[in-house]
Scaffold this active site. Sequence first.
Site, PDB file in Angstrom:
ATOM      1  N   GLU A   1       0.819  -1.206   0.000  1.00 55.51           N
ATOM      2  CA  GLU A   1       0.000   0.000   0.000  1.00 55.51           C
ATOM      3  C   GLU A   1       0.859   1.264   0.000  1.00 55.51           C
ATOM      4  O   GLU A   1       0.508   2.262  -0.627  1.00 55.51           O
ATOM      5  CB  GLU A   1      -0.947   0.002   1.205  1.00 55.51           C
ATOM      6  CG  GLU A   1      -2.174  -0.883   1.025  1.00 55.51           C
ATOM      7  CD  GLU A   1      -1.881  -2.373   1.165  1.00 55.51           C
ATOM      8  OE1 GLU A   1      -0.777  -2.729   1.622  1.00 55.51           O
ATOM      9  OE2 GLU A   1      -2.753  -3.187   0.805  1.00 55.51           O
TER      10      GLU A   1
ATOM     11  N   HIS B   1     -11.055  -5.356   8.684  1.00 57.72           N
ATOM     12  CA  HIS B   1     -11.545  -5.080   7.336  1.00 57.72           C
ATOM     13  C   HIS B   1     -12.865  -4.327   7.355  1.00 57.72           C
ATOM     14  O   HIS B   1     -13.619  -4.377   6.381  1.00 57.72           O
ATOM     15  CB  HIS B   1     -11.738  -6.396   6.567  1.00 57.72           C
ATOM     16  CG  HIS B   1     -10.473  -7.153   6.356  1.00 57.72           C
ATOM     17  ND1 HIS B   1      -9.922  -7.956   7.321  1.00 57.72           N
ATOM     18  CD2 HIS B   1      -9.634  -7.211   5.289  1.00 57.72           C
ATOM     19  CE1 HIS B   1      -8.803  -8.504   6.849  1.00 57.72           C
ATOM     20  NE2 HIS B   1      -8.603  -8.059   5.621  1.00 57.72           N
TER      21      HIS B   1
END
Lengths: 414, 311
Positions: free
Chosen positions: B43, B112
């Site tokens: 990321e 998540h």
Amino acid sequence: MATEIKLPRLGQGMESGTIVKWLKSEGESVEKGEPLYELDTDKVTQEVEADASGVLLKIAIQEGEVPVGQTVAVIGEQGEDVVLEATASGPEEEQQTEGSRGPARDDERERGRQASAEATPAPSGNGAGTRTDGRIKASPLARRIARERGIDLAQLRGTGPEGRIVAEDVERAEAAPAPTPTAAAAPMGDPEVVPLTSVRKTIARRLTEAWTVPVFQLTIDVEMGRAVALREQLVERAGDGAKPTLSDVLTKISASALMKHRTVNAHFGEEGITRFPSANVGIAVAAPQGLVVPVIQRAEVLTIQEIANVRSELVGRARDNKLQRGDLDGGTFTISNLGMFGVAQFIAVLNPPQAAILAVGSVEERPVARGGEIVARPMMTLTLTCDHRTVDGADGARFLEDVKAFLEEPGLAL
Amino acid sequence: MREDSDVFLMGEDIAEMGGSMGVTQGLLDEFGPERVRNTPISEAGIVGAGIGAAMQGMRPVVEIMYEDFLTLSAEQIVNQAAKHRYMSGGQLKVPLTIRTQGGAGWSPGAQHAQQLEAWFVHIPGLKVVFPSTPTDVRGLLWTAIHDDNPVLVFEHRLLYPVKEEVPDELEPIPFGQARTVREGEDVTVIATGPMVHRSVEAAVEAEKNGVSVEIVDPRSLQPLDEEALVASVKKTNRCVVTHEAVTRMGFGAEVASVIQYQAFDWLDAPIERVGAKFAPLAFAPVMEQFIVPNSEDVLAAIYRTVGRDGN
């Protein structure tokens, strides 16, 4: 060790009570569990028992409205010193140690303190909830409106959460300005202002609430010959029991009909409509302190004689102002009978959250057509007021139809 | 992408797979692998490469698969993307769009399902938008891509199935412009993302009880349309602020502060806040539901502001 006696919370939603009178005086000895004083709450007047034994050293509040939790008396040993915290006059020392603050708030605090000092000895109770600590609780919007229109918040009673004065309260105050004394303009003697008792306030609040409910009325005429005859037979057999009245017959008949029409035996609530397995029938009683509605629990399983006994007991307690909160709770339906005053028919105001109330008129001989002839028959007019959110017209009509059928032929109610 | 060849996409599995949520489906076929690029699972690298390309004049749109993973690219976003324009005295620009999604309601678990938009509203130099409808996604995304500053676009997993008629012509939605979802008189609900839809349900329910509810969706959190929010509260005098993120230190805290300061003398009740409970999100659906705010929580808050208990 002295015990402070605080005003107890005697039921859900009770925020304050009005001390009517003390049953013990200072210096008298008290046993735990003995009645100590009489308390008027929004539902009933009842005796409150002492929660400690000893000598009643000090009565802090002789009479008047008191918030739940406030110390009303001290019980301890003879000769013990009593130190009562200043409860109502405002925590003044505390304010000095809190440091400086803006002059506006000081003024307001001062006003609040004065107002609370004035309010304390008077049992008016007006606005008591808004200034328990000497500060007036009001929303910023309410304060702004009051400031702009020159309204004194100390004179208002808050209806917001925890007694907060909200904008609506200020606007209402402006719409209905405090009555100014106009003694000169009253040549026939001064009008008498009767202060609102807790019961009166509750009646006013609940019936005003009821007015917001969408209701409809159904009226039906009932031939009462058999019901009257049944009642007369029951009176003959009453023995030591209470004499059954037509109201008792109606209570039983209504309970039977309610068991058949559960939609009417219901409460309306935001989460849904609650239908009850039993008919707990409230009967409107004109007690000296105002309208009260004691409840005859599970009327459907009681005989008319049993209903009469319970009713007699409840009405007696209502007249003596001795009803307990339990006597008033759990009603699923209400009957209001004004027939004994010669009222032919009337419309009763709903008793929310109940779905319906039955208004009963007098039994009187009226000309009716029977088989092509005009004949005189003992007739009675019933008017059912229904909450349309809970009960539809046809439901109410079917219920009323059965009440009529059962009264005209009581055997059908078995 | 059709209009401007400088616009290109990067992200994990966005090309052949079309993104883990299917958002970029079909784009590889139309624009080819040069402009729709799969990246390694890094990321920091995705955002870093995006910043570099942006400073070189491109208009990259990068996708972070779950907003929970923004934590891995926080250095790039917070210390690089947000700062270059300022530190270069305006010589550099970072026209980067970072798309990401998250949110609870389908049991993705504690790593998540978070809602972290508030973290990035706290950073000067970033813009943050949180659309709640297809029309808003399109209009705000267009504005994000055309903006010369880094913009984070937060999407909510449960809102992907929301369908509505969108105009044929793309209408760009300027940042800092709230949308009044529903007009009302008694209380203003300021809601973001999925809470907009849950608030509408609550409003319909409240209406039945005679409480008229106005709903305002700020849509862009930074810049924030303070004027619209304050105007609505001045009209209704009561306010509920709601988001799915944890209440504590959530975006609603900032909104509540703006309202109380600018509309203090118009408030008739304390500002209510509705958000997730202060707990990691549970896998177990029943526990997840317990933590995440729903329409009933909003309804209860609405009733509190008008001094009713709902009965």
